[in-house]
Design a protein around this motif. Structure first.
Motif, mmCIF file in Angstrom:
data_model
loop_
_atom_site.group_PDB
_atom_site.id
_atom_site.type_symbol
_atom_site.label_atom_id
_atom_site.label_comp_id
_atom_site.label_asym_id
_atom_site.label_seq_id
_atom_site.Cartn_x
_atom_site.Cartn_y
_atom_site.Cartn_z
ATOM 1 N N HIS A 136 0.831 -1.198 0.000
ATOM 2 C CA HIS A 136 0.000 0.000 0.000
ATOM 3 C C HIS A 136 0.871 1.254 0.000
ATOM 4 C CE1 HIS A 136 -3.480 -2.375 2.080
ATOM 5 N NE2 HIS A 136 -3.337 -2.677 0.813
ATOM 6 N N ARG A 137 0.252 2.366 -0.353
ATOM 7 C CA ARG A 137 0.901 3.678 -0.342
ATOM 8 C C ARG A 137 0.425 4.465 0.882
ATOM 9 N NH1 ARG A 137 3.619 4.815 -4.599
ATOM 10 N NH2 ARG A 137 3.364 3.684 -6.542
ATOM 11 N N ARG A 138 1.224 5.453 1.274
ATOM 12 C CA ARG A 138 0.825 6.304 2.410
ATOM 13 C C ARG A 138 -0.558 6.911 2.201
ATOM 14 N NH1 ARG A 138 5.178 8.181 6.076
ATOM 15 N NH2 ARG A 138 7.103 7.260 5.290
ATOM 16 N N ALA A 139 -0.857 7.309 0.984
ATOM 17 C CA ALA A 139 -2.140 7.961 0.695
ATOM 18 C C ALA A 139 -3.333 7.037 0.922
ATOM 19 C CB ALA A 139 -2.140 8.478 -0.741
ATOM 20 N N ASP A 140 -3.085 5.744 1.086
ATOM 21 C CA ASP A 140 -4.162 4.789 1.337
ATOM 22 C C ASP A 140 -4.638 4.816 2.788
ATOM 23 O OD1 ASP A 140 -3.996 3.869 -1.316
ATOM 24 O OD2 ASP A 140 -2.528 2.325 -0.773
ATOM 25 N N THR A 164 6.902 5.148 10.336
ATOM 26 C CA THR A 164 5.590 5.723 10.580
ATOM 27 C C THR A 164 4.591 4.585 10.479
ATOM 28 O OG1 THR A 164 6.251 7.835 9.596
ATOM 29 C CG2 THR A 164 3.881 7.408 9.799
ATOM 30 N N PHE A 205 5.620 2.273 7.355
ATOM 31 C CA PHE A 205 6.402 2.947 6.331
ATOM 32 C C PHE A 205 7.773 3.286 6.901
ATOM 33 C CE2 PHE A 205 1.997 3.629 5.235
ATOM 34 C CZ PHE A 205 1.991 3.307 3.882
ATOM 35 N N ASP A 245 11.192 7.867 4.585
ATOM 36 C CA ASP A 245 10.257 8.658 3.780
ATOM 37 C C ASP A 245 9.647 7.862 2.635
ATOM 38 O OD1 ASP A 245 10.640 11.002 5.319
ATOM 39 O OD2 ASP A 245 12.525 11.393 4.273
ATOM 40 N N ASP A 246 9.743 6.535 2.690
ATOM 41 C CA ASP A 246 9.217 5.689 1.616
ATOM 42 C C ASP A 246 7.710 5.870 1.459
ATOM 43 O OD1 ASP A 246 11.781 4.730 1.391
ATOM 44 O OD2 ASP A 246 11.342 2.761 2.276
ATOM 45 N N ASP A 247 7.243 5.828 0.221
ATOM 46 C CA ASP A 247 5.819 5.929 -0.056
ATOM 47 C C ASP A 247 5.132 4.566 -0.006
ATOM 48 O OD1 ASP A 247 3.447 7.433 -0.839
ATOM 49 O OD2 ASP A 247 3.632 6.389 -2.763
ATOM 50 N N LEU A 248 5.892 3.491 -0.249
ATOM 51 C CA LEU A 248 5.332 2.144 -0.207
ATOM 52 C C LEU A 248 5.576 1.503 1.151
ATOM 53 C CD1 LEU A 248 6.348 0.747 -3.721
ATOM 54 C CD2 LEU A 248 4.095 1.564 -2.980
#
Length: 151
Positions: free
Chosen positions: A6-10, A82, A102, A105-108
């Motif tokens: 998943h991505r952070r935006a999820d 995070t 996470f 600073d990874d997005d995935l």
């Protein structure tokens, strides 16, 4: 078929957690059991900071009845992590939290999974409906449109 990270935006709720030297295992990365500690940490941080859980005095508590974690990439001390949370399903007495870790600073997600809590009366350990203040807090965390069926 392996699920995609998943991505952070999820996710809708985040909590920074510091890795510790003792989190690493003999293989030089954070041991798998630590991820479950992080899952517990973000769930309880949300409930406590939201004013719906007093770990000593609340008459209703959540017990884990199911959990899962899928690992995608290693995390090791001194990485910054995070933890992320979303509420995937609310039943009468059950809550399915979906969680991700996470790294830096990874997005995935480095790892992701879920925890299912059932609300019980502290004294009797009998299942009880989710208290209204807790339900309101949990409903404020967006439920993704692709949520699994109710637990």
């Amino acid at each position: 078929m392996r699920m995609a990270a998943h991505r952070r935006a999820d996710y809708a709720h985040f909590h920074p957690i510091t890795t510790r030297w003792l989190d690493n295992d003999a293989y030089g990365h954070v041991n798998n059991v630590v991820y479950y500690h992080w899952f517990d940490t973000i769930i309880n941080e949300l409930l406590i900071s939201g004013g719906v859980l007093d770990i000593v005095d609340s008459s209703v508590i959540g017990l884990v009845i199911e959990s899962n974690c899928t690992y995608f990439s290693p995390v090791a001390f001194p990485d910054r992590i995070t933890a992320a949370l979303r509420v995937a399903a609310l039943g009468n007495s059950s809550i399915r939290y979906e969680l991700a870790i996470f790294c830096n600073d990874d997005d995935l997600a480095a790892a992701q999974g879920y925890v299912v809590h059932v609300c019980v009366e502290r004294a009797s350990r009998q299942s009880t409906p989710i208290p209204l203040p807790m339900r309101s807090l949990l409903q404020s965390i967006p439920i993704p449109s692709f949520a699994p069926s109710q637990p």
